[in-house]
Design an enzyme around this catalytic site. Structure first.
Site, PDB file in Angstrom:
ATOM      1  N   LYS A 272      29.192  43.143 -30.289  1.00 17.16           N
ATOM      2  CA  LYS A 272      28.036  43.084 -29.398  1.00 17.16           C
ATOM      3  C   LYS A 272      26.801  43.615 -30.107  1.00 17.16           C
ATOM      4  O   LYS A 272      25.708  43.061 -29.985  1.00 17.16           O
ATOM      5  CB  LYS A 272      28.344  43.924 -28.144  1.00 17.16           C
ATOM      6  CG  LYS A 272      27.296  43.880 -27.062  1.00 17.16           C
ATOM      7  CD  LYS A 272      27.465  42.708 -26.113  1.00 17.16           C
ATOM      8  CE  LYS A 272      26.287  42.504 -25.182  1.00 17.16           C
ATOM      9  NZ  LYS A 272      26.157  43.593 -24.204  1.00 17.16           N
TER      10      LYS A 272
ATOM     11  N   SER B 273      17.135  40.227 -23.480  1.00 23.05           N
ATOM     12  CA  SER B 273      16.734  41.378 -22.663  1.00 23.05           C
ATOM     13  C   SER B 273      15.561  42.113 -23.310  1.00 23.05           C
ATOM     14  O   SER B 273      14.677  42.609 -22.615  1.00 23.05           O
ATOM     15  CB  SER B 273      17.915  42.328 -22.471  1.00 23.05           C
ATOM     16  OG  SER B 273      18.362  42.794 -23.728  1.00 23.05           O
TER      17      SER B 273
END
Lengths: 300, 300
Positions: free
Chosen positions: B182, B249
């Site tokens: 991630k 984001s």
């Protein structure tokens, strides 16, 4: 002394309109239509709230035969190869050429040109081309010129004429030193402002951007083997502060969807780094980001 | 098993609304007002063209006493220190904490927490907080969880419950491997898209941006001592393609003038590089450009 100007962008139009009182000027344009418009309407020079019409003779570039006593090459660096190709079709070569490109990418072409006297210059005036025959002079700056090879007789005559028409042209001793100062400022200010989409001054007022400025400058200093990096850094900061409210030419090019001068600026530094087998990782990163921005403007 | 959720941002609201059928849920909010609104209006979960109301009990964070069987910490990494400080005021420590922060910057806090069982997770669902009690579930993704220390009994119970409510939670063997995957995607996609202001997919479709992606990935691979960089690179590209139409984001945070998670992501990598005395010049440059963008949002 008859003067030819190749290229009728902001710099070509600015030079033509200021020098027209001192010399007979012939300006050469890329398109037939632009030459026709300039011949019909003259060049309109705007400054602050005034506008002045200047009558200049214009020709499409195909009519250039290199007969003027001094020819100013005022095209972008990436347009230079197509202009230099024309030289080989002439009966006789021009005697005096002055190159006004940004960066230092154009120097590699100059050694091999069969012209006896070659000069280079850097233009720090702020100028915008409003339309094909109108130029706006935004900010007083300076013009620096220097001998690249041959005899500087015509260059001196040219620079002396500038003063009488309020268009200062300074003769410099060392062309390399002169261009390197401009290159450093261009190589730091242009890519960063174009990527971050900010005015020049924010590179100094924002402490994180300023840290990125220092980081990029140090890499450039390493690639160029600067003898006095602290002085060069201060010079660059001074330019950035003086032009704090300006949007850099590269930012404007990106916003307009135009090709930028990135190859003449960071591209030149990458070539230098490759020759010296030096790491130029940040220069390469900024180069890629600008190339990517150019690319998306073309495909969108 | 009673579940506490600390933080009612997009992730906290999403977890609360999906897991409410399986467990008694208590959600803790930063402000008194948000808790009041959730208690009055429930949580509204939007997906495609449907909206569902879920009744969840909410409390301001000051009411948290750590008594739930499992507590999910769903705040941003930079809010973590203030949450962990609260632990020291409790009569008895919580038994099971699950941390869902992005990046790996939070791991340094976890070793020293006086909690027996600690889990970490990574959330790949696309979710947006619409207002203080409404969350929009944009894209199905996966949730991965793994044991960080202690016993995984409660984590297993938790992950098994997910399947029955269509909210897949995958137990992973190796928390480090899970988080690093991630982290790599976040470290490449987030800063580049936020600086260039593009959707994720353009990092691949634009060949110059893709060259910048590879360059940054290689530096990250070097800092993290990746054993199988080619596979990790492909994983990262797969994520980028799968989320091609998304705005990352970090891009959203920059556009909203919010603080980003840059410290948890590139900041963590800079710390790693410093410990290993490795050069991380591009990581540092991207870090500075994002910090600069955060800075200008605050001062403007």
């Amino acid at each position: 002394m008859e003067i030819g100007i190749i290229g009728a962008g902001s710099v070509g139009l600015l030079f033509a309109s200021y020098l027209n009182n001192s010399f007979p000027i012939r300006i050469y344009t890329r398109t037939f239509e632009q030459a026709e418009e300039i011949n019909k309407k003259g060049i309109l020079l705007q400054k602050e709230l005034k506008e002045k019409r200047v009558n200049v003779t214009a020709f499409p570039i195909s009519k250039w035969t290199g007969k003027e006593d001094l020819t100013i090459i005022a095209v972008k660096q990436y347009q230079l190869p197509s202009i230099l190709d024309l030289l080989h079709k002439f009966d006789s070569f021009p005697q005096n050429l002055l190159f006004l490109q940004n960066g230092m990418g154009h120097l590699k072409y100059l050694e091999s040109i069969p012209v006896p006297n070659i000069f280079v210059g850097s233009v720090e005036h702020g100028a915008s081309k409003i339309n094909s025959y109108t130029v706006r002079h935004n900010g007083e700056g300076s013009i620096n010129v220097a001998l690249f090879k041959g005899d500087s007789f015509r260059l001196k005559e040219f620079s002396e004429a500038g003063a009488s028409v309020n268009f200062q042209i300074n003769m410099q001793e060392d062309y390399y030193e002169m261009l390197i100062n401009k290159l450093i400022a261009n190589a730091v200010i242009n890519p960063l402002t174009a990527i971050l989409q900010v005015e020049n001054g924010e590179l100094i007022s924002n402490p994180h951007y300023f840290a990125a400025v220092k980081k990029l400058f140090l890499e450039i200093s390493y690639v160029l083997n600067l003898q006095n990096p602290i002085r060069k850094f201060r010079d660059m900061i001074r330019i950035c502060k003086k032009t704090a409210a300006n949007r850099s030419s590269m930012l404007k090019d990106i916003e307009a969807g135009s090709k930028t001068e990135i190859d003449a600026i960071l591209g030149f530094l990458l070539d230098e780094a490759a020759i010296q087998k030096k790491n130029a990782s940040n220069i390469k990163t900024y180069y890629l980001l600008i190339k990517g921005k150019e690319h998306r403007r073309r495909v969108n």
